[in-house]
Design a protein around this motif. Sequence first.
Motif: not given
Length: 67
Positions: A10-25
């Motif tokens: 499990x990896x939950x990034x502190x910088x929430x901008x790292x979620x953007x590529x996953x959401x787009x994909x």
Amino acid sequence: MNLWILNEFLYFPDNKAEYIPAVLEMAIILILCILVFNFFRKKAKRDLEKTREIEEKILKEKNSSHK
């Protein structure tokens, strides 16, 4: 099973901008899945209509040959 083993993956990034590529994909894959599903539904409907036409044709030929 030890839960600490699962924590390694499990990896939950502190910088929430790292979620953007996953959401787009995920959005792209979801849209593609919907398009493919609709394509198969339409194809199955067309094939069903063709099958019914062939079946009617065969039944007409069968009935006309028995008379």
